[in-house]
Design an enzyme around this catalytic site. Sequence first.
Site, PDB file in Angstrom:
ATOM      1  N   ASP A   9       0.798  -1.243   0.000  1.00 25.54           N
ATOM      2  CA  ASP A   9       0.000   0.000   0.000  1.00 25.54           C
ATOM      3  C   ASP A   9       0.829   1.291   0.000  1.00 25.54           C
ATOM      4  O   ASP A   9       0.570   2.196   0.802  1.00 25.54           O
ATOM      5  CB  ASP A   9      -0.957  -0.008   1.203  1.00 25.54           C
ATOM      6  CG  ASP A   9      -1.973  -1.143   1.152  1.00 25.54           C
ATOM      7  OD1 ASP A   9      -1.912  -1.960   0.225  1.00 25.54           O
ATOM      8  OD2 ASP A   9      -2.825  -1.214   2.054  1.00 25.54           O
ATOM      9  N   LYS A 110      -6.979  -4.944  -3.359  1.00 25.12           N
ATOM     10  CA  LYS A 110      -7.767  -5.478  -2.241  1.00 25.12           C
ATOM     11  C   LYS A 110      -8.721  -4.408  -1.734  1.00 25.12           C
ATOM     12  O   LYS A 110      -8.511  -3.216  -1.971  1.00 25.12           O
ATOM     13  CB  LYS A 110      -6.838  -5.958  -1.119  1.00 25.12           C
ATOM     14  CG  LYS A 110      -6.036  -4.822  -0.497  1.00 25.12           C
ATOM     15  CD  LYS A 110      -5.044  -5.337   0.519  1.00 25.12           C
ATOM     16  CE  LYS A 110      -4.221  -4.215   1.095  1.00 25.12           C
ATOM     17  NZ  LYS A 110      -4.973  -3.248   1.898  1.00 25.12           N
ATOM     18  N   CYS A 155      -2.229  -3.054   7.512  1.00 27.53           N
ATOM     19  CA  CYS A 155      -2.072  -3.903   6.338  1.00 27.53           C
ATOM     20  C   CYS A 155      -0.777  -4.711   6.340  1.00 27.53           C
ATOM     21  O   CYS A 155      -0.776  -5.861   5.909  1.00 27.53           O
ATOM     22  CB  CYS A 155      -2.242  -3.075   5.075  1.00 27.53           C
ATOM     23  SG  CYS A 155      -3.970  -2.535   4.919  1.00 27.53           S
TER      24      CYS A 155
HETATM   25  C1  VGL Z   1      -4.865   0.499   5.762  1.00 28.20           C
HETATM   26  C2  VGL Z   1      -6.447   1.340   7.187  1.00 28.20           C
HETATM   27  C3  VGL Z   1      -7.408   1.249   6.223  1.00 28.20           C
HETATM   28  C4  VGL Z   1      -3.428   0.106   5.528  1.00 28.20           C
HETATM   29  C5  VGL Z   1      -5.826   0.385   4.779  1.00 28.20           C
HETATM   30  O1  VGL Z   1      -2.977   0.105   4.362  1.00 28.20           O
HETATM   31  O2  VGL Z   1      -2.742  -0.214   6.522  1.00 28.20           O
HETATM   32  N1  VGL Z   1      -5.185   0.966   6.975  1.00 28.20           N
HETATM   33  N2  VGL Z   1      -7.083   0.773   5.016  1.00 28.20           N
END
Ligand code: VGL
Length: 207
Positions: A9, A110, A155
Site C-alpha cells: 500500500d 484489495k 495492512c
Molecule cells: C490500511 C487502514 C485502512 C493500511 C488500509 O494500508 O494499513 N489501513 N485501510
Amino acid sequence: MKKALLLIDLQNDFCLNGALAVPEGDDVIDIANQAIRLFHQRNLPIIATLDWHPADHKSFAVNSGTQIGETGELNGLPQIWWAEHCVQGTKGAELHPRLEKQLINKLIYKGQNNEIDSYSAFFDNGKLSETELNSWLTSQNIKQLVVLGLATDYCVKFTVLDGLALGYQIELIADGCRGVNLQPHDSQQALTEMVQNGAKIIRLVDI
Ligand code: VGL
Ligand code: ZN
C-alpha cells in the site's frame, strides 16, 4: 528458495498530505526503491498491493454514520472507521509518484467489497474471499517473502500474519515500514506479534 519483494500500500493517501496519512509514510519510498533495485538486479519478482475501495465502502466513517477513529462492528467483524481513502481511480489511490513502478511485476488489489474491510494482501478481514496473491506466488514457486510498506499496525501486520499462517517464510524490513499508531505503541506491538508468529525482522542493509 525463491524470494519475492512484497510492497504494501505505497499509495498517496497513506503518504504526506494523503487522506489517511501515516506519520513519516513518505520516508519508506526511498527504502522501497532501494529494495526494488536489488530484487530487480537479482531477477526476483516485485509485487505491490493497492488498497482499492469503491467510494461507498463501509469502512469509511461517512458511509456508516460513524466518526473517524471510532471502533465498532461492521457485518459482525471488529471495525475501525477511517477517513475516505484509496478510492478506485483517484489520485489518492495511485502508487506514490517517486516509487519505481516500472520495475513492479505484479499488482494485487484489495478492499473492493464495500461490506468488508481488507487489511491483508491475502484475504479480507473475515477470510470470506481471497486475492490473487497466494495463487500467483504458488504459480511462481515463491515460498519466501520480503515485506515492507504501510501501515505497520494494519495492512503490513495482517499480510505478514496471513502469510506466515499460509506457510511463507517472511522477512520484514522494519525501516521500510511506518504505522498509524492510533495508540502510541501499536506498531511496536504489531512487530512483536509478527515475530511471535515467526517473522524475522531485518533492515534494508540486510537484504
Ligand atoms: C490500511 C487502514 C485502512 C493500511 C488500509 O494500508 O494499513 N489501513 N485501510
Ligand atoms: Zn483501506
